[in-house]
Design a protein around this motif. Structure first.
Motif, PDB file in Angstrom:
ATOM      1  N   GLU A 301      20.297  27.904  19.346  1.00 56.90           N
ATOM      2  CA  GLU A 301      19.917  26.493  19.356  1.00 56.90           C
ATOM      3  C   GLU A 301      20.754  25.612  18.447  1.00 56.90           C
ATOM      4  N   THR A 302      21.006  26.017  17.223  1.00 55.43           N
ATOM      5  CA  THR A 302      21.686  25.144  16.267  1.00 55.43           C
ATOM      6  C   THR A 302      23.163  25.499  16.102  1.00 55.43           C
ATOM      7  N   ALA A 303      23.696  26.304  17.012  1.00 52.17           N
ATOM      8  CA  ALA A 303      25.103  26.680  16.946  1.00 52.17           C
ATOM      9  C   ALA A 303      25.994  25.490  17.303  1.00 52.17           C
ATOM     10  N   VAL A 304      27.192  25.478  16.724  1.00 55.10           N
ATOM     11  CA  VAL A 304      28.201  24.468  17.030  1.00 55.10           C
ATOM     12  C   VAL A 304      29.500  25.196  17.340  1.00 55.10           C
ATOM     13  N   VAL A 305      30.081  24.890  18.487  1.00 56.50           N
ATOM     14  CA  VAL A 305      31.351  25.489  18.894  1.00 56.50           C
ATOM     15  C   VAL A 305      32.381  24.375  18.981  1.00 56.50           C
ATOM     16  N   GLY A 306      33.497  24.520  18.270  1.00 57.50           N
ATOM     17  CA  GLY A 306      34.507  23.470  18.200  1.00 57.50           C
ATOM     18  C   GLY A 306      35.351  23.375  19.448  1.00 57.50           C
ATOM     19  N   ASN A 307      36.398  22.563  19.373  1.00 59.28           N
ATOM     20  CA  ASN A 307      37.311  22.372  20.495  1.00 59.28           C
ATOM     21  C   ASN A 307      38.277  23.547  20.610  1.00 59.28           C
ATOM     22  N   ASN A 308      38.673  23.834  21.854  1.00 59.06           N
ATOM     23  CA  ASN A 308      39.696  24.852  22.130  1.00 59.06           C
ATOM     24  C   ASN A 308      39.338  26.229  21.592  1.00 59.06           C
ATOM     25  N   VAL A 309      38.073  26.556  21.612  1.00 55.11           N
ATOM     26  CA  VAL A 309      37.610  27.885  21.198  1.00 55.11           C
ATOM     27  C   VAL A 309      37.633  28.817  22.403  1.00 55.11           C
ATOM     28  N   SER A 310      38.040  30.074  22.163  1.00 57.66           N
ATOM     29  CA  SER A 310      37.994  31.099  23.199  1.00 57.66           C
ATOM     30  C   SER A 310      37.107  32.243  22.720  1.00 57.66           C
ATOM     31  N   MET A 311      36.293  32.751  23.633  1.00 58.57           N
ATOM     32  CA  MET A 311      35.479  33.927  23.323  1.00 58.57           C
ATOM     33  C   MET A 311      35.346  34.785  24.556  1.00 58.57           C
ATOM     34  N   LEU A 312      35.038  36.052  24.355  1.00 55.14           N
ATOM     35  CA  LEU A 312      34.909  36.961  25.473  1.00 55.14           C
ATOM     36  C   LEU A 312      33.463  37.409  25.640  1.00 55.14           C
ATOM     37  N   HIS A 313      33.255  38.324  26.572  1.00 51.53           N
ATOM     38  CA  HIS A 313      31.916  38.776  26.921  1.00 51.53           C
ATOM     39  C   HIS A 313      31.182  39.388  25.728  1.00 51.53           C
ATOM     40  N   LYS A 324      13.084  25.920  10.735  1.00 51.65           N
ATOM     41  CA  LYS A 324      13.424  24.960  11.775  1.00 51.65           C
ATOM     42  C   LYS A 324      14.760  24.274  11.543  1.00 51.65           C
ATOM     43  N   GLY A 325      15.418  24.582  10.439  1.00 48.45           N
ATOM     44  CA  GLY A 325      16.703  23.957  10.160  1.00 48.45           C
ATOM     45  C   GLY A 325      17.832  24.663  10.876  1.00 48.45           C
ATOM     46  N   VAL A 326      19.048  24.510  10.340  1.00 45.69           N
ATOM     47  CA  VAL A 326      20.220  25.160  10.921  1.00 45.69           C
ATOM     48  C   VAL A 326      20.134  26.658  10.677  1.00 45.69           C
ATOM     49  N   ARG A 327      20.141  27.426  11.727  1.00 50.42           N
ATOM     50  CA  ARG A 327      19.998  28.889  11.640  1.00 50.42           C
ATOM     51  C   ARG A 327      21.173  29.632  12.267  1.00 50.42           C
ATOM     52  N   HIS A 328      22.067  28.894  12.926  1.00 47.69           N
ATOM     53  CA  HIS A 328      23.134  29.524  13.700  1.00 47.69           C
ATOM     54  C   HIS A 328      24.509  29.112  13.174  1.00 47.69           C
ATOM     55  N   PRO A 329      25.542  29.838  13.563  1.00 49.07           N
ATOM     56  CA  PRO A 329      26.883  29.578  13.015  1.00 49.07           C
ATOM     57  C   PRO A 329      27.586  28.370  13.609  1.00 49.07           C
ATOM     58  N   THR A 330      28.631  27.952  12.906  1.00 49.46           N
ATOM     59  CA  THR A 330      29.558  26.927  13.378  1.00 49.46           C
ATOM     60  C   THR A 330      30.928  27.576  13.543  1.00 49.46           C
ATOM     61  N   ILE A 331      31.516  27.399  14.707  1.00 49.11           N
ATOM     62  CA  ILE A 331      32.823  27.992  14.999  1.00 49.11           C
ATOM     63  C   ILE A 331      33.870  26.886  14.997  1.00 49.11           C
ATOM     64  N   GLY A 332      34.889  27.033  14.160  1.00 52.31           N
ATOM     65  CA  GLY A 332      35.907  25.994  14.012  1.00 52.31           C
ATOM     66  C   GLY A 332      36.835  25.895  15.202  1.00 52.31           C
ATOM     67  N   SER A 342      29.599  39.522  16.948  1.00 52.31           N
ATOM     68  CA  SER A 342      28.332  38.891  16.574  1.00 52.31           C
ATOM     69  C   SER A 342      28.546  38.097  15.292  1.00 52.31           C
ATOM     70  N   VAL A 343      28.217  36.830  15.346  1.00 54.36           N
ATOM     71  CA  VAL A 343      28.269  35.966  14.157  1.00 54.36           C
ATOM     72  C   VAL A 343      26.837  35.536  13.892  1.00 54.36           C
ATOM     73  N   LEU A 344      26.306  35.901  12.717  1.00 57.71           N
ATOM     74  CA  LEU A 344      24.881  35.742  12.467  1.00 57.71           C
ATOM     75  C   LEU A 344      24.614  34.830  11.284  1.00 57.71           C
ATOM     76  N   GLY A 345      23.687  33.906  11.479  1.00 56.86           N
ATOM     77  CA  GLY A 345      23.251  33.032  10.405  1.00 56.86           C
ATOM     78  C   GLY A 345      24.017  31.729  10.339  1.00 56.86           C
ATOM     79  N   PRO A 346      23.588  30.821   9.448  1.00 61.30           N
ATOM     80  CA  PRO A 346      24.195  29.487   9.343  1.00 61.30           C
ATOM     81  C   PRO A 346      25.490  29.519   8.542  1.00 61.30           C
ATOM     82  N   ILE A 347      26.482  30.223   9.053  1.00 59.66           N
ATOM     83  CA  ILE A 347      27.766  30.367   8.372  1.00 59.66           C
ATOM     84  C   ILE A 347      28.848  29.712   9.210  1.00 59.66           C
TER      85      ILE A 347
END
Length: 404
Positions: A301-313, A324-332, A342-347
């Motif tokens: 829910e609270t994840a953020v994925v940046g521009n031009n990110v690639s990920m696989l299956h 209820k706050g930010v619980r998920h990661p941000t990907i630059g 697996s990326v876990l937590g608000p990192i």
């Protein structure tokens, strides 16, 4: 007698399919008018392709179906064309109010009517973009759509079994936005989410917030540029479920921001069921995102994925804790997440960072580094600032230099 009945039913079905093909290919009012007949409610209207039995958005069964036929006259010496729809008989369906809507839709969906109160067709006026930006988006869409149509025509000529499929999903439409609206709706429709309602909803989202379509085109370009298995744009939009899942999430996110959260959740659930990709409607995705293969991807829910990110299956951007706050990661921007990461937590995973397949990231990673392992550890700091998401190299930089 039973054999004769089956033969008669088969012939009748073929006549229906041929009539529908005539509507899709020869009607002057192609696009949504033809598409609406293909999608309305439980309408079953496609020609069989790739050796499969005749089936449409409502499913493969034509059993106990009733036929409704309407006629529309063309201009001048044009002959009468029949628009035919097949609707399954179900008790619940017969006693609902859907009959009235379906009957109206069979003669063509009028997009200027039945809008929510206060809705006005204002094109791109709702997104707060400058006229120059909007013109650039329209020009980009026109160029891309021209390439897609050219590819689809060539594919239809070289592979006749796919001709009706390509006409239905690409060539019968006037723009990329309309084609995507039809395609995603036909993929995601169910007895709860009716096809024509979804198609209109998706198109409304593109009209009200053109940045959604702009991001979609960037996603398409990303697939074509970064995935060596993707030779054509048509291959991406018609067959790549990672691309389709991202586009559905963008629509669900639009609904979420408009506080239509239950509908957004319903769409997310349907995407997960059909494509096996689970991206929460509240998650924020940048543009130019590539999810290759896509099976098993989970973004919270609270994840953020940046521009031009690639990920696989089997990548997981998972939460930690019950708050209820930010619980998920941000990907630059420009990061690459290998298969099974697996990326876990608000990192935060830094921009231009590469994470090796199967790694578990539980601590923040700086920009432009290489990390691998369980838990992931940094094994290299990249001296040249490049985006690993572009070259998609999942082996380079993971082997450390050594001297014997």
């Amino acid at each position: 007698m039973h054999t004769s009945h089956c033969s008669s039913s088969h012939c009748e079905r073929r006549e229906i399919e041929e009539a529908v093909t005539q509507v899709a290919l020869h009607s002057r009012e192609v696009g949504f008018e033809a598409s609406s007949m293909l999608l309305r409610g439980n309408v079953v209207l496609s020609i069989p392709h790739e050796g499969r039995p005749a089936a449409g958005p409502a499913g493969p069964s034509h059993t106990h179906a009733s036929v409704r036929a309407f006629t529309t006259r063309g201009r001048g010496a044009q002959s009468v064309v029949q628009a035919v729809a097949v609707r399954e008989h179900t008790t619940a369906y017969q006693h609902s109010g859907a009959d009235v809507d379906n009957n109206r839709a069979l003669s063509g969906l009028d997009w200027s009517q039945d809008r929510p109160q206060g809705w006005q067709s204002q094109g791109h006026a709702h997104d707060g973009m400058t006229r120059e930006t909007l013109r650039a988006i329209d020009a980009h869409q026109a160029r891309l759509w021209s390439d897609i149509r050219r590819e689809a025509k060539l594919d239809a000529e070289t592979e006749p079994l796919l001709a009706s499929f390509l006409h239905t999903n690409v060539l019968a439409h006037q723009s990329l936005a309309k084609a995507l609206s039809h395609l995603l709706a036909s993929k995601m429709q169910s007895r709860t989410l009716l096809g024509t309602q979804l198609m209109r909803l998706i198109f409304d989202a593109y009209q009200e917030e053109p940045s959604i379509l702009e991001a979609c085109m960037a996603d398409m370009e990303a697939a074509k540029e970064r995935d060596p298995a993707c030779d054509k744009y048509t291959q991406c939009i018609l067959y790549f479920k990672g691309f389709q899942a991202i586009q559905c999430q963008r629509i669900a996110h639009w609904l979420w921001k408009k506080d239509r959260k239950m509908l957004a959740i319903a769409l997310q659930s349907r995407v997960s069921e059909v494509l096996h990709v689970d991206i929460h409607p509240a998650a924020k995705l940048g543009s130019g995102v590539l999810i290759d293969h896509a099976t098993g991807v989970v973004i919270g829910e609270t994840a953020v994925v940046g521009n031009n990110v690639s990920m696989l299956h089997h990548v997981t951007l998972g939460g930690s804790g019950t708050g209820k706050g930010v619980r998920h990661p941000t990907i630059g921007d420009g990061a690459l997440l290998g298969a099974g990461v697996s990326v876990l937590g608000p990192i935060r995973v830094g921009a231009g960072t590469k994470v090796g397949a199967g790694s578990v990231v539980v601590k923040e990673l700086p920009d432009y580094c290489v990390a691998v392992g369980v838990p992931a550890r940094i094994i290299k700091q990249l001296q040249i600032r490049r985006e690993p998401s572009i070259d998609m190299d999942q082996c380079d930089d993971f082997i450390l230099d050594y001297v014997i």
